[in-house]
Scaffold this motif. Structure first.
Motif, PDB file in Angstrom:
ATOM      1  N   THR A   1       0.836  -1.198   0.000  1.00  0.00           N
ATOM      2  CA  THR A   1       0.000   0.000   0.000  1.00  0.00           C
ATOM      3  C   THR A   1       0.876   1.254   0.000  1.00  0.00           C
ATOM      4  O   THR A   1       0.623   2.215  -0.740  1.00  0.00           O
ATOM      5  CB  THR A   1      -0.916  -0.018   1.246  1.00  0.00           C
ATOM      6  OG1 THR A   1      -1.665  -1.241   1.208  1.00  0.00           O
ATOM      7  CG2 THR A   1      -1.848   1.152   1.290  1.00  0.00           C
TER       8      THR A   1
ATOM      9  N   ASP B   1       0.969  -4.003  -9.916  1.00  0.00           N
ATOM     10  CA  ASP B   1       0.846  -4.386  -8.509  1.00  0.00           C
ATOM     11  C   ASP B   1       1.035  -5.904  -8.468  1.00  0.00           C
ATOM     12  O   ASP B   1       0.130  -6.654  -8.850  1.00  0.00           O
ATOM     13  CB  ASP B   1      -0.535  -3.969  -7.972  1.00  0.00           C
ATOM     14  CG  ASP B   1      -0.768  -4.505  -6.561  1.00  0.00           C
ATOM     15  OD1 ASP B   1       0.158  -5.105  -5.978  1.00  0.00           O
ATOM     16  OD2 ASP B   1      -1.897  -4.327  -6.045  1.00  0.00           O
TER      17      ASP B   1
ATOM     18  N   LYS C   1       3.194 -12.167   1.880  1.00  0.00           N
ATOM     19  CA  LYS C   1       2.259 -13.139   1.291  1.00  0.00           C
ATOM     20  C   LYS C   1       3.083 -14.286   0.682  1.00  0.00           C
ATOM     21  O   LYS C   1       3.754 -14.987   1.435  1.00  0.00           O
ATOM     22  CB  LYS C   1       1.350 -12.435   0.287  1.00  0.00           C
ATOM     23  CG  LYS C   1       0.475 -11.355   0.966  1.00  0.00           C
ATOM     24  CD  LYS C   1      -0.514 -10.749  -0.017  1.00  0.00           C
ATOM     25  CE  LYS C   1      -1.129  -9.469   0.500  1.00  0.00           C
ATOM     26  NZ  LYS C   1      -2.391  -9.667   1.194  1.00  0.00           N
TER      27      LYS C   1
END
Ligand SMILES: Cc1ncc(COP(=O)(O)O)c(C=O)c1O
Length: 381
Positions: free
Chosen positions: A75, A176, A202
């Motif tokens: 982000t 992204d 992740k």
């Protein structure tokens, strides 16, 4: 009973146990602030950070590790590239796959900085048509920003075609790759991608509190934050070269030492893990399709990442999530997964869907348990 974690697209869990050794190494043997001073501890820290940039650059397909700056998360990296690259009255195109990490900053900039944006929409199966993208271009279009994969259905955008399209039209392209870095070997440099943002907690199997930003030409992006970093301290201007340009202040060195260990582990295991994910995902899809009233979203296209979303007719996704956890200790994620545009495309607003996302430590027995639990739920309803 230990819960079975099936929410790896939110954050992977568990992490490889060697990550603890990476953290311990920093705490016991480095401790100091890399780039601050020439003493041995600072230098050891610098070596660790550079090695981590190198390891990450191999997953991203970048020949110059210093073009990667570490941030707090994806982000933060996305906000940096949007606010540092865009000018008032620019037009941007994003897609149905994009997360609120992209869409909210765009919405904010449209209110505060006079930018405009459009959404390249996918069909009900999550597939895109390049002709639709072409129709959205305006003379002011300056940036395409797309998520490589949908965090709801796991499918990928046609990356090579989009990269070629952007180059042909001379429009900057930002990717992204939060959901794909670690699952897929990326080729950011050879595809000519201008900017990329991602996160390390992740599929890269690192800790939270770390993201990355790749900028092909750092001259085109101003930093989001100004401050110290140990370089060129006599100048009041922020350094102009990356990574220092985008790494003001002390960054998450403890996390980087942990990531270093995870990336070494993943580099060795990645092929085994990827085929394991593919087998588990295919098996889960196959079994879910047998359950009457279960609606599976997306397609079974090869190359997608291990994410599956579904609904069961007449049962709210949040109820399915609670049922799975309370009765079977199975942890999934229901709702919109911060991707309202994708749920709009799938016609699943306002309640969203149930998302199952697999990781390296999931086993076939976890899939079998989930499928059985869903059959049991069907028999009560
Ligand atoms: C596609 C995508 N982009 C961005 C993000 C934001 O990542 P982070 O919360 O690490 O900033 C996510 C998180 O789920 C995501 O799935």
């Amino acid at each position: 009973m230990k819960p079975i974690y099936l929410d790896n697209a939110s954050s992977s869990h568990p992490k490889p146990s060697c990550m603890l050794a990476g953290m311990q190494d920093y705490l016991l043997h480095i401790g100091a602030n890399p780039n601050r001073g020439n003493h041995q501890l600072s230098q050891r820290g610098q070596q660790m950070v550079y090695e981590t940039r190198e390891l990450l650059s191999q997953f991203l397909g970048i020949g110059h590790p210093n073009k990667i700056s570490f941030t707090y998360n994806a982000t933060y990296a996305i906000n940096t590239l949007l606010s540092g690259f865009l000018n008032p009255f620019d037009h941007i195109i994003t897609s149905s796959y994009d997360h609120n990490a992209v869409v909210r900053p765009l919405h904010h900039l449209s209110k505060k900085a006079n930018i405009t944006y459009d959404v390249w929409k996918c069909d009900l199966k999550g597939q895109f048509n390049l002709a639709d993208l072409e129709k959205l271009l305006t003379p002011k279009t300056r940036l395409l920003i797309f998520s490589h994969a949908s965090n709801v259905i796991g499918s990928l955008i046609p990356l090579n075609e989009v990269a070629m399209f952007a180059r042909k039209k001379k429009i900057a392209f930002a990717l992204d790759c939060t959901q794909t870095a670690g699952h897929i070997d990326l080729e950011l440099e050879s595809l000519g991608i201008d900017m990329a943002a991602g996160t390390c907690h992740k599929a890269l199997l690192g800790p939270t509190g770390l993201g990355f930003l790749y900028i092909k030409n750092p001259d085109l992006v101003s930093p989001f934050v100004q401050g110290g970093g140990g370089f060129l301290a006599s100048s009041l201007d922020q350094p102009e070269t990356s990574p220092a340009k985008f790494e003001a202040g002390t960054i998450n060195f403890l996390g980087l030492s942990a990531l270093n260990s995870s990336l070494k582990w993943l580099s060795v295991k990645k092929n085994e893990i990827r085929s394991h994910h593919q087998q588990l995902t295919q098996h889960l899809r196959y079994e879910l399709l047998k359950i009457p009233g279960l609606i599976l979203y997306g397609t079974d296209n090869n190359g997608s990442i291990p994410i599956i979303s579904f609904n069961i007719k007449d049962i709210a996704p949040s109820l399915i999530e609670s049922y799975l956890e309370i009765n079977h200790q199975l942890i999934v994620r229901s709702g919109l997964q911060c991707a309202p545009l994708m749920h709009e495309a799938l016609n699943t607003l306002p309640d969203g869907a149930v998302r199952v996302s697999l990781g390296p430590f999931n086993r076939a027995t976890h899939v079998t348990k989930l499928v059985k639990a869903l059959w049991d739920l069907k028999s009560y309803s």
